[in-house]
Design an enzyme around this catalytic site. Structure first.
Site, PDB file in Angstrom:
ATOM      1  N   ASP A   1       0.898  -1.165   0.000  1.00  0.00           N
ATOM      2  CA  ASP A   1       0.000   0.000   0.000  1.00  0.00           C
ATOM      3  C   ASP A   1       0.932   1.209   0.000  1.00  0.00           C
ATOM      4  O   ASP A   1       1.332   1.704   1.044  1.00  0.00           O
ATOM      5  CB  ASP A   1      -0.895  -0.045   1.241  1.00  0.00           C
ATOM      6  CG  ASP A   1      -1.949   1.042   1.222  1.00  0.00           C
ATOM      7  OD1 ASP A   1      -2.610   1.218   0.184  1.00  0.00           O
ATOM      8  OD2 ASP A   1      -2.101   1.731   2.246  1.00  0.00           O
TER       9      ASP A   1
ATOM     10  N   CYS B   1      -4.004   5.321  -2.596  1.00  0.00           N
ATOM     11  CA  CYS B   1      -5.211   6.130  -2.425  1.00  0.00           C
ATOM     12  C   CYS B   1      -5.089   7.375  -3.295  1.00  0.00           C
ATOM     13  O   CYS B   1      -5.380   8.483  -2.862  1.00  0.00           O
ATOM     14  CB  CYS B   1      -5.462   6.470  -0.970  1.00  0.00           C
ATOM     15  SG  CYS B   1      -4.098   7.311  -0.155  1.00  0.00           S
TER      16      CYS B   1
END
Lengths: 163, 306
Positions: free
Chosen positions: B181, B234
């Site tokens: 991530d 994100c």
């Protein structure tokens, strides 16, 4: 502030010296009725500062391990169980717990010491106790007579709105 | 109300998003309050019953049984939050572990390559039922304190924390599953983080993209044969998403993408061409999350098999 645990304090695949880990397991069994089998899937690891962690059974060989699993006890002088341990295994605790009413529980979660009635105290003896509300394990307290000293870590204390 | 969005940001994304008006309107609204039931400490049924008792309306998502949206913002003041029975987490951020749930249930060794503050680490530990082992790594020591705190709060035992630049990670370690991530420009979090737009520039995006390309190759090299890696960000920037995955496919011939699918959650196709560059056909297997489709942050997901 928590001191950094240096890399050299963990050795890959090497568990804590037997007496230290054994002492903690014996204490948890004698004081709280937490059976050793509860922890048999995991390894216990000690730091030179007297902290005992529960983590994976075997560690990987890595030069920069910062920490392992969950702090379950500090053992400088007397053994002190951690709130994290008591929250996680609280439902298996068989003795030395107090059960607070709703108002007292909210006060305790907020970080304040509380007084318990003989009914709330039950058979618990002086020393570290699990503090419960209903069947929820709130954390660690120090029982002395009818006083429960709040042992929640400051970072965990909370002004509770829904309980 | 729409946030002050840079003109260049509009020029980049309005031509490629399906509904520009809905997209812009959504960016001006806060994301709903959401949480995940931490099954290491409680159960979905128990939390549902407790919240019903409080009179707090919660709605279970259709794509993750542990994921809920709440009508009430003060979830942080509940007993369940204090106990670690729930974990406040944005919905899109729950997707990476959900994507590899089956693999995690049997994995013995898992790497969370950029782990702090630990939302996905603790989610993976719950899926693994505290079995096996997660190595939760973060390069930034100052963020490890939050990671440690969240591990302890959620009752995560099967995890060790390492503090190292991933690029220097010991090559002999081979993981069944890797979550990368990656640090990113955070465009997908505009709805809750004002500073993202203040600091936004294509130069920042390029900087992240360069680093992400190094990280994804290294993370793939740490994967055991047959293992699976999730690459997620994100951000909406193709340079940090499809472009990074495309680089991996060119640099590692044994990397294979798998179709990203989360039943019940609306995912969108990849951007296959950007700034004059055409990405590999294989890149079409990745997925984008546009904020207005599921009322979440923006997100990106790729699933790589070795």
């Amino acid at each position: 502030m928590r001191r950094r645990i240096t890399d050299s304090q963990y050795k890959a695949g090497k568990e804590a010296p037997a007496p230290s880990a054994a002492d903690v397991l014996l204490y948890l069994e004698e004081r709280f009725g937490l059976e050793r089998a509860l922890f048999s899937d995991y390894g216990l690891y000690a730091t030179s500062k007297g902290r005992i962690y529960i983590g994976p059974k075997r560690l990987v060989n890595h030069p920069r391990i910062a920490t392992v699993g969950l702090l379950i006890a500090r053992s400088q002088g007397a053994i002190k169980p951690s709130t994290n341990l008591l929250q996680l295994f609280g439902r298996q605790v068989k003795k030395n717990y107090v059960v607070l009413g709703r108002e007292n529980a909210a006060t305790f979660i907020g970080g304040t010491d509380v007084k318990v009635t003989s009914g709330e105290k039950g058979d618990a003896s002086d020393g570290y106790v699990l503090v419960r509300y209903l069947d929820f394990s709130l954390g660690c307290g120090m029982l002395h007579g009818s006083d429960v000293r709040n042992m929640l870590p400051k970072a965990k204390r909370l002004k509770i709105a829904y309980i | 109300m729409e946030p002050r969005i840079p003109e260049r940001f509009r020029e980049r994304y309005l031509p490629v998003v399906d509904d520009p008006d809905a997209f812009l309107a959504c960016l001006g609204e806060l994301t709903p309050k959401s949480f995940r039931v931490n099954t290491l400490k409680s159960s979905v049924a128990e939390v549902q019953a407790r919240f019903a008792g409080y009179g707090i309306g919660i709605r279970q998502t259709g794509w993750c049984p542990e994921a809920f949206v709440s009508d009430v913002p003060e979830l942080g003041g509940t007993l369940e939050h204090f106990l670690g029975s729930i974990y406040l987490q944005e919905l899109a951020s729950m997707l990476p572990p959900v994507l590899v749930r089956k693999e995690l249930e049997t994995a013995r060794l898992v790497l969370d390559a950029c782990a702090a503050p630990g939302s996905k680490t603790t989610q993976m530990a719950a899926i693994m039922r505290n079995k096996g082992m997660i190595v939760a790594n973060d390069i930034d020591y100052s963020r490890i304190r939050a990671l440690k705190f969240n591990m302890e709060k959620t009752g995560t035992i099967n995890t060790i924390i390492t503090n190292q630049n991933l690029l220097h990670f010991p090559a002999q370690l081979q993981f069944d599953a890797v979550l990368l991530d990656a640090p990113c420009s955070g465009e997908g979090t505009i709805r809750k983080t004002d500073s993202v737009l203040q600091e936004w520039s294509e130069r920042v995006i390029e900087g992240h993209s360069h680093r992400q390309k190094q990280l994804i190759v290294k993370a793939f090299d740490l994967l055991a044969p047959g293992g699976v890696m999730v690459y997620s960000t994100c951000t909406l920037a193709p340079e940090e998403n499809e472009g990074v995955v495309d680089t991996l496919l060119r640099e590692r011939k044994d990397a294979r993408l798998e179709n990203v699918s989360v039943p019940g959650f609306r995912l969108s196709p990849a951007i296959m061409e950007w700034d004059g560059a055409q990405f590999s056909e294989e890149v079409s297997k990745v997925a984008r999350v546009w904020p207005h489709h599921n009322n979440t942050d923006g997100f990106f997901l790729a699933m790589v098999r070795k």
